[in-house]
Design an enzyme around this catalytic site. Structure first.
Site, PDB file in Angstrom:
ATOM      1  N   ASP A 261       1.053  -0.482  -0.589  1.00  0.00           N
ATOM      2  CA  ASP A 261       0.626  -1.146  -1.814  1.00  0.00           C
ATOM      3  C   ASP A 261      -0.088  -0.083  -2.650  1.00  0.00           C
ATOM      4  O   ASP A 261      -0.511   0.948  -2.139  1.00  0.00           O
ATOM      5  CB  ASP A 261      -0.283  -2.354  -1.521  1.00  0.00           C
ATOM      6  CG  ASP A 261      -0.327  -3.294  -2.730  1.00  0.00           C
ATOM      7  OD1 ASP A 261       0.068  -2.869  -3.837  1.00  0.00           O
ATOM      8  OD2 ASP A 261      -0.753  -4.454  -2.578  1.00  0.00           O
TER       9      ASP A 261
HETATM   10  C1  BGC Z   1      -0.298  -5.415  -5.938  1.00  0.00           C
HETATM   11  C2  BGC Z   1       1.182  -5.319  -5.611  1.00  0.00           C
HETATM   12  C3  BGC Z   1       1.904  -4.744  -6.788  1.00  0.00           C
HETATM   13  C4  BGC Z   1       1.326  -3.378  -7.110  1.00  0.00           C
HETATM   14  C5  BGC Z   1       1.984  -2.685  -8.277  1.00  0.00           C
HETATM   15  C6  BGC Z   1      -0.842  -4.083  -6.400  1.00  0.00           C
HETATM   16  O1  BGC Z   1      -2.147  -4.199  -6.840  1.00  0.00           O
HETATM   17  O2  BGC Z   1      -1.002  -5.869  -4.810  1.00  0.00           O
HETATM   18  O3  BGC Z   1       1.684  -6.570  -5.259  1.00  0.00           O
HETATM   19  O4  BGC Z   1       3.280  -4.651  -6.527  1.00  0.00           O
HETATM   20  O5  BGC Z   1      -0.053  -3.540  -7.425  1.00  0.00           O
HETATM   21  O6  BGC Z   1       1.715  -3.342  -9.455  1.00  0.00           O
END
Ligand code: BGC
Length: 728
Positions: A261
């Site tokens: 993530d």
């Molecule tokens: C979220 C993800 C997301 C990523 C990119 C993160 O903060 O938890 O689900 O895909 O950001 O935007």
């Protein structure tokens, strides 16, 4: 020196021609392409494909013509383009999309074909925008109704979530777009999401939290998975060796790439050895820009390369990661079968509308208030902020820039405006929101909005109230949980007061979560919509007007009060945690497993949803195949006056003997086609042996207890229409 260089280049060219550049040959099997490409890459090139080179891309190998990976959020449509290196929007003018309904809404359809249609349609939009990896869908379990991100997931039950995610992934990946399944694993709350450590029994972990992921791996062959921010066994999940190498890549033999993530990576050694393949979004005190801190400074960048060069990390570890990334590239960016795709096609709007219409759940319908008979009312008053507010904006990373979006108010005016006057009062305000803060609404403003709505209510014949949650922070929004189980902004008082003035009142709510409804007995109709995307108003109006007969069923229990949720009795330790430790003390008894086993009456049970027609159930029959699969057959007849679809749910009680087990669990379901009045259909609901197994904590494996299983055929977790016993 120069001569040597020319000689070496010539040799390399000869070798390349002799080997025929398998990695570029689109007809060669993916594994051959991977092996061949790997053999041509330098250590530095290998390391470079393991981390970001911008906010949403990871590097390819330009020298070898291997393309970069373009990723984007996900999961309800393609996110608007952001700047290369920042979270700022890029202000493109050609990146608006179809906003599809929230995944909670998809789960609520209980229709696997619609999950496939959703995956197909949304992936076409990703392909057209040049994306290879779609960041979604998500199957974290809706353990608490306060989870700010529940709308992005598929409810509280691992079987339902697993069954719905498999066709979604299969059809998306058939288009050459990878799903990046979120968030592996236990990211079930937003409070302290970056650091909270989840303590959960081995059995609940396997049977509840890992189960939908396992199905996505084993049955859909998902190509990439996103690690979660939180910790398990006190180790960050993005590089948790026991989880990623032990379970996911070891036991489940998954061959995809594990993507962190964004900013979920914390250590080079752990990232190297703990099963992470692509590091994304690492921030270094906001120094991601250029000189101070470059993408090479990522944990899986130069520091990792040095470990490999010094022999501290074996080359095989590097090669194993790179192979997974190359595999992902050849499956997507360099896949000759990848579709060109399309954006904002009428077919996509149609898919969006269908999912919305089937996901809307009718919860209450007294005195036949629904469907609305337009000839009965001269003056219809629509009240509530969500009647006009865009609900595709906000919510965090799943925010979308829709090309078009029909609001409930517009659609209700269109549906009823020819026979009645349709007027509007806002009724309440949710305040002005920025991503990280919501300005409190001045009480005087709230009072005057309410007074205006009540005044107009006195001069109306029917109120359609459109409220619920929105995607502001502390509502349904990433990085924060909800402020409470009640609807915010004084909506409880407002609805109760409106109902006193006008008894013909239908309440419509949007939101990814259940909520308290102290005014329930005062209102005639109640409809819950989750989030419906671009066709929001249209789908809602078609259900309210009766063009569509509702067939959505709750993927989550609506409790009468917050305290009834299973973990609440255990206090803060069970949610949101104490000192960054949260204990899932309710164990297997998540959602309806608790309500049905402990006799706690839900306001609306899991699986519940009304229809405008009625269905009769025949006597269920069961058949068992040699491989342990079980098929429950049941005839369903439409006994009412309108065409409609019925969802049939099979809950299984395992053999008696063990006390620590929910009394029954969902193990199968089916949905009829649209049945005309008087028409019947026999559903054959197949359940496989793996779904009937349970995790044994002593032998650490799945076992299937012998004995008599009861297959209950029901309309929801509380209401059974028939049962049949089988010795397995
Ligand atoms: C979220 C993800 C997301 C990523 C990119 C993160 O903060 O938890 O689900 O895909 O950001 O935007």
């Amino acid at each position: 020196m120069k001569k040597n260089f020319i000689f070496a280049t010539l040799l390399a060219m000869v070798a390349m021609t002799a080997r025929g550049q398998v990695y570029l040959d689109p007809k060669a099997p993916v594994e051959e392409r991977v092996k061949d490409a790997l053999g041509r890459m330098t250590v530095h090139e290998k390391v470079r494909v393991l981390h970001a080179q911008s906010k949403f891309t990871s590097a390819g190998v330009p020298r070898l013509g291997i393309r970069q990976l373009n990723m984007d959020d996900g999961p309800h449509g393609v996110r608007e383009e952001l700047e290369w290196d920042s979270w700022n929007v890029a202000h493109w003018t050609n990146d608006s999309c179809v906003a599809f309904p929230s995944l909670t809404c998809l789960a609520s359809t209980w229709n696997r074909d619609l999950a496939a249609l959703y995956g197909h349609s949304v992936s076409e939009e990703f392909a057209y925008r040049g994306k290879d990896v779609m960041l979604g869908p998500g199957v974290n379990i809706q353990r608490t109704p306060l989870n700010g991100r529940a709308f992005e997931y598929m409810g509280e039950d691992p079987y339902l979530a697993g069954e719905m995610v498999v066709p979604y992934i299969r059809s998306a990946q058939a288009n050459g777009v990878a799903c990046c399944l979120k968030h592996f694993v236990l990211n079930d709350q937003e409070t302290d999401r970056y650091s909270v450590n989840v303590n959960v029994s081995e059995r609940a972990m396997r049977e509840i939290y890992l189960r939908p992921f396992q199905k996505a791996v084993e049955q859909a062959g998902v190509w990439s998975i996103m690690g979660s921010y939180n910790r398990w066994q006190n180790v960050q999940c993005c590089h948790n060796e026991a989880l990623l190498k032990g379970i996911l890549k070891g036991e489940w033999r998954w061959d995809g790439a594990l993507v962190s993530d964004w900013d979920g990576t914390h250590d080079t050694w752990q990232a190297a050895t703990g099963g992470l393949d692509i590091e994304m979004g690492t921030e270094n005190q906001n120094r991601v820009k250029g000189r101070e801190y470059t993408y090479d400074d990522y944990y899986l960048g130069n520091a990792f390369e040095q470990l490999v060069v010094e022999g501290k990390v074996p080359m095989e570890v590097l090669d194993e990661k790179v192979s997974r990334v190359l595999r992902l590239m050849f499956r997507t960016a360099m896949n000759p079968e990848k579709v060109v795709g399309s954006m904002c096609s009428e077919a996509h709007y149609e898919a969006c509308r269908q999912v919305g219409e089937e996901g809307i759940v009718l919860l209450r319908n007294e005195k036949g208030v629904l469907p609305i008979d337009a000839t009965r009312y001269r003056r219809i008053l629509v009240v509530g902020e969500n009647a006009t507010r865009s609900l595709t904006r906000g919510g965090g990373s799943s925010e979308l820039k829709p090309q078009r979006e029909t609001s409930p108010l517009e659609a209700l005016q269109e549906a009823f405006g020819s026979t009645a006057t349709v007027s509007y009062a806002q009724g309440y305000s949710s305040g002005k929101a920025l991503y990280d803060k919501v300005d409190a609404v001045a009480p005087t403003l709230q009072d005057s909005l309410k007074a205006e709505a009540l005044q107009m209510a006195r001069e109306s014949d029917l109120i359609i109230y459109v409220g619920g949650m929105n995607k502001n922070r502390r509502q349904d929004c990433e990085d924060s949980d909800r402020e409470g189980y009640d609807l915010s902004f004084g909506q409880n008082e407002l609805i109760a007061e409106l109902a006193k003035v006008q008894k013909n009142i239908v309440v419509v709510t949007f939101g990814g979560n259940p909520y308290a409804m102290p005014w329930l007995q005062q209102v005639q109709g109640l409809v819950h919509c989750w989030y419906l995307g671009s066709e929001s108003g249209t789908a809602l109006a078609r259900v309210l007007s009766g063009k569509v007969c509702p067939s959505g069923r709750l993927p989550v229990t609506f409790a009468r009060k917050y305290e009834d949720y299973p973990y609440v009795q255990f206090g803060a330790e069970a949610y949101p945690g104490v000192d960054r430790q949260v204990h899932y003390k309710e164990d297997l008894f998540v959602g309806y497993r608790h309500f049905t086993s402990r006799g706690v009456k839900a306001q609306f049970p899991f699986g519940f949803g009304l229809s405008y027609t009625t269905f009769a159930y025949g006597k269920p029959a069961v058949e068992q195949s040699e491989d342990g699969n079980v098929v429950v057959s049941v005839a369903i007849s439409n006994t009412g006056k309108r065409a409609g679809k019925e969802v049939v749910q099979v809950y299984v009680s395992a053999p008696k003997g063990e006390t620590h087990r929910p009394v029954r669990e969902l193990k199968g379901f089916g949905k009829t086609r649209l049945l005309q009045p008087g028409e019947s259909e026999t559903l054959h609901i197949r359940m496989n042996a793996a779904d009937l197994a349970q995790w044994d904590e002593t032998s650490h494996r799945w076992v299937q207890p012998h004995g008599t299983y009861t297959f209950h055929v029901g309309t929801n977790a509380d209401e059974m229409r028939g049962k049949v016993n089988v010795v397995l």
